[in-house]
Design a protein around this motif. Structure first.
Motif, PDB file in Angstrom:
ATOM      1  N   SER A  62       5.637 -63.753  16.258  1.00 43.77           N
ATOM      2  CA  SER A  62       4.481 -63.762  17.751  1.00 43.77           C
ATOM      3  C   SER A  62       4.998 -65.183  18.359  1.00 43.77           C
ATOM      4  CB  SER A  62       3.128 -63.581  17.793  1.00 43.77           C
ATOM      5  OG  SER A  62       2.608 -63.671  19.052  1.00 43.77           O
ATOM      6  N   LEU A  65       2.850 -64.105  24.749  1.00 41.97           N
ATOM      7  CA  LEU A  65       1.825 -63.250  24.677  1.00 41.97           C
ATOM      8  C   LEU A  65       1.373 -62.984  25.963  1.00 41.97           C
ATOM      9  CD1 LEU A  65       0.101 -60.958  23.311  1.00 41.97           C
ATOM     10  CD2 LEU A  65      -1.827 -62.526  23.108  1.00 41.97           C
ATOM     11  N   ASN A 386       1.380 -67.488  15.667  1.00 40.09           N
ATOM     12  CA  ASN A 386       0.878 -66.420  14.772  1.00 40.09           C
ATOM     13  C   ASN A 386       2.074 -65.452  14.550  1.00 40.09           C
ATOM     14  OD1 ASN A 386      -1.306 -68.196  14.685  1.00 40.09           O
ATOM     15  ND2 ASN A 386      -2.727 -66.724  15.339  1.00 40.09           N
ATOM     16  N   TYR A 387       1.547 -64.680  13.303  1.00 39.72           N
ATOM     17  CA  TYR A 387       2.527 -63.427  13.147  1.00 39.72           C
ATOM     18  C   TYR A 387       1.754 -62.362  13.536  1.00 39.72           C
ATOM     19  CZ  TYR A 387       5.576 -66.163  10.303  1.00 39.72           C
ATOM     20  OH  TYR A 387       6.666 -66.905   9.710  1.00 39.72           O
ATOM     21  N   GLU A 388       2.347 -61.186  14.076  1.00 41.62           N
ATOM     22  CA  GLU A 388       1.888 -59.947  14.407  1.00 41.62           C
ATOM     23  C   GLU A 388       2.059 -58.927  13.624  1.00 41.62           C
ATOM     24  OE1 GLU A 388       2.677 -59.232  18.460  1.00 41.62           O
ATOM     25  OE2 GLU A 388       1.459 -61.054  19.285  1.00 41.62           O
ATOM     26  N   GLU A 390       2.894 -54.460  14.258  1.00 41.58           N
ATOM     27  CA  GLU A 390       2.686 -53.532  15.295  1.00 41.58           C
ATOM     28  C   GLU A 390       2.544 -52.150  14.619  1.00 41.58           C
ATOM     29  OE1 GLU A 390       4.515 -53.039  19.463  1.00 41.58           O
ATOM     30  OE2 GLU A 390       5.820 -52.045  17.952  1.00 41.58           O
ATOM     31  N   GLY A 422      -7.024 -60.411   9.716  1.00 38.65           N
ATOM     32  CA  GLY A 422      -6.590 -59.905  10.850  1.00 38.65           C
ATOM     33  C   GLY A 422      -7.279 -59.463  12.202  1.00 38.65           C
ATOM     34  N   LEU A 425      -5.473 -57.193  18.573  1.00 44.43           N
ATOM     35  CA  LEU A 425      -4.732 -58.036  19.739  1.00 44.43           C
ATOM     36  C   LEU A 425      -4.673 -57.088  20.801  1.00 44.43           C
ATOM     37  CD1 LEU A 425      -4.050 -60.945  20.196  1.00 44.43           C
ATOM     38  CD2 LEU A 425      -1.729 -60.251  19.725  1.00 44.43           C
ATOM     39  N   LYS A 443      -1.202 -53.803  18.159  1.00 38.41           N
ATOM     40  CA  LYS A 443      -0.775 -54.858  17.545  1.00 38.41           C
ATOM     41  C   LYS A 443      -2.001 -55.815  16.948  1.00 38.41           C
ATOM     42  CE  LYS A 443       3.440 -56.193  20.381  1.00 38.41           C
ATOM     43  NZ  LYS A 443       3.774 -57.023  21.280  1.00 38.41           N
ATOM     44  N   THR A 445      -2.830 -59.295  15.028  1.00 41.87           N
ATOM     45  CA  THR A 445      -2.433 -60.555  14.695  1.00 41.87           C
ATOM     46  C   THR A 445      -2.910 -61.125  13.439  1.00 41.87           C
ATOM     47  OG1 THR A 445      -2.453 -62.892  15.419  1.00 41.87           O
ATOM     48  CG2 THR A 445      -4.431 -61.687  15.976  1.00 41.87           C
ATOM     49  N   GLU A 447      -4.726 -63.980  11.443  1.00 42.82           N
ATOM     50  CA  GLU A 447      -5.194 -65.163  11.835  1.00 42.82           C
ATOM     51  C   GLU A 447      -5.207 -66.216  11.026  1.00 42.82           C
ATOM     52  OE1 GLU A 447      -9.080 -63.997  13.161  1.00 42.82           O
ATOM     53  OE2 GLU A 447      -8.494 -63.548  14.981  1.00 42.82           O
TER      54      GLU A 447
END
Length: 532
Positions: A62, A65, A386-388, A390, A422, A425, A443, A445, A447
């Motif tokens: 990510s 945004l 950060n990583y997301e 989906e 997580g 988002l 989505k 995220t 954390e």
């Protein structure tokens, strides 16, 4: 073969017989008794309920945004600048909040008032309103009674006048026939046209008189208003027939043949009878119209008074219900309603506020205070490392999810024991169809970062959509539904009887559990199924 001899006097024989009979009674008697129905039950208890939504997806990196408002409005405040570092939960911007805050305050006040109960002043005011509404109802009922009595009195008087008027009309009809008969017998006995017309007219006069007499006598005898109405209608019609016949006879007196034959006194007699019959017809027509008008007026007056009574009764029931609700202790279901209203008001307000969903840096602010913005326009853009993940959520589950819901993320590469935290988002408002099933993209995220996370890793996501503590619940399979969608359970009472109990349900949680809002008490036994 050796014959066995039984000694009935033997003490040993009777001891054995008694034992055998006891064994048989122990075995046979229970078999003869009706079998008692057995149930599988569970005791109602309180506990924690969790509702979750499961999904799978792949880890994505990510970077940028875009943050949007959930609705259209005027930007009231922007609390960040480009290049500023923000942390998750920080207030970024908001639309106008005055009305939304007022709605939240009102909902909070209503909840607080419901929990605290009504004040003595409010109860006293409500009691006075009940008393005042009762007085209004009493007056309305008294008015209805007075109007009904007056209507009956006026109608009775009008029908009495109708009977008297019919008698007077009959006298005029009787006299008219007598005068017409004298003229006919004195002058119109030949078979010329005038003689035929006059005799025919005299017969009409006679039939009209006799017919009217029958209806008048029936009306007097029965004293029935329907008979009086029929008599009035018949007399009005017959008077018109008589007037027409008298006119024919009078005109015959002026023909060439009879103009100088019929005496002036006989002509004057016919003129007088025509005037009397005409007056009688006018009078009876007036009585007929007066009766119809009075009936309509009475009906309208009574209907209006009845409507006032019905309205006063409804108002009284409303005031009584309000009073009862004020003096009654608040029910859990009522408090739950006001809590839900407060949550809804807060949710509506939060749609007008943008909070930072993750830590990051503001890269762009697209709108200033005072500018109009729609939900499709990005208010600010945020950069985050950060990583997301989906995931596709079916339409039946997406309604349970809201932004900022906590999620538990498990990566296949790290094993089931390594669970990452997580948070939801975004929820894409547009849908997609996969094999004829409607899905929405959500989505999540991650954390708590990990050096082992790589884009493309497969993941399992469990979103915690709602949690309730210390609430009553039952297994969902114990709940049944009637034809009118009313839910109920079967309760096994202490005496062994079964009672069907109507319930109200709340959260439908994981592990096949459903919250009970009302209808059951802790410790009661609910039947899950019949065993035998």
């Amino acid at each position: 073969m050796k014959k066995i001899k039984i000694n009935f006097k033997s003490k040993r024989f009777w001891v054995i017989a008694i034992i055998v009979l006891a064994v048989l009674a122990f075995i046979v008697i229970p078999m003869l008794q009706p079998q008692k129905t057995k149930y599988e039950t569970i005791k109602i208890e309180k506990g924690s309920l969790i509702q979750t939504v499961d999904a799978t997806g792949k880890v994505e990196s990510s970077n940028k945004l875009s943050l949007h408002f959930d609705g259209m409005g005027i930007v009231e405040a922007v609390k960040v600048e480009e290049g500023e570092e923000v942390v998750r939960g920080q207030w970024i911007a908001n639309l106008s909040l005055a009305q939304l805050n007022a709605a939240v305050n009102q909902a909070q006040a209503s909840l607080d008032q419901k929990i605290a109960g009504a004040t003595d002043e409010a109860i006293n005011v409500s009691k006075k309103q009940v008393d005042s509404t009762q007085v209004t109802l009493d007056k309305a009922e008294e008015t209805l009674a007075d109007i009904t009595t007056l209507a009956e009195r006026n109608l009775s008087s009008k029908y009495s006048a109708a009977l008297t008027g019919m008698d007077d009309a009959y006298i005029k009809m009787y006299n008219a026939y007598g005068a017409a008969e004298i003229v006919q017998k004195a002058y119109f006995t030949s078979i010329d046209k005038e003689g035929i017309d006059v005799r025919a007219s005299l017969e009409v006069i006679k039939q009209s008189r006799d017919s009217s007499k029958i209806y008048i006598d029936r009306a007097w005898l029965s004293n029935n208003r329907a008979d009086t109405d029929l008599a009035v209608n018949e007399i009005v019609s017959n008077l018109q027939k008589m007037l027409n016949s008298l006119t024919i006879m009078r005109d015959a007196c002026e023909t060439t043949t009879y103009k100088d034959v019929v005496s002036s006194s006989n002509k004057a007699s016919l003129d007088n009878q025509k005037a009397y019959i005409s007056t009688a017809q006018t009078t009876m027509s007036g009585i007929k119209n007066d009766l119809a008008t009075l009936k309509i007026q009475n009906e309208n007056n009574i209907n209006t008074a009845q409507a006032n009574v019905d309205s006063a009764k409804a108002a009284l029931e409303l005031q009584k219900a309000n009073y009862e609700s004020l003096i009654a202790k608040p029910r859990n279901i009522d408090i739950a309603y006001y809590e839900a209203a407060l949550d809804q008001a807060k949710a509506n307000r939060n749609k007008a506020i943008i909070y930072a969903p993750i830590n990051g840096i503001i890269t762009k602010v697209n709108k200033k205070a005072g500018e109009l913005i729609s939900s499709s326009e990005a208010m600010v853009e945020l950069l985050s490392p950060n990583y997301e993940i989906e995931v596709d959520i079916p339409e039946t589950d997406v309604v349970k999810i809201k932004k900022d819901d906590i999620a538990e993320v498990t990566l296949d590469a790290l094993g089931k024991d390594n669970k990452l935290k997580g948070r939801v988002l975004t929820i894409d408002p547009s849908s997609t169809e996969i094999q004829d099933v409607v899905y929405y993209k959500v989505k999540v995220t991650i954390e708590d970062g990990s050096d082992f996370i790589k884009p493309g890793m497969s993941s399992d996501v469990v979103i915690n959509t709602e949690t309730k503590e210390d609430v009553l619940y039952v297994p969902s399979r114990a709940i049944m539904t009637r034809a009118d969608n009313e839910k109920y359970v079967k309760v096994l009472k202490a005496d062994g009887s079964v009672e069907e109990r109507t319930i109200q349900t709340g959260l439908k949680a994981d592990e096949g559990k459903t919250e009970i809002v009302s209808g059951l008490n802790e410790g009661e036994e609910v039947i899950i199924k019949t065993v035998k």
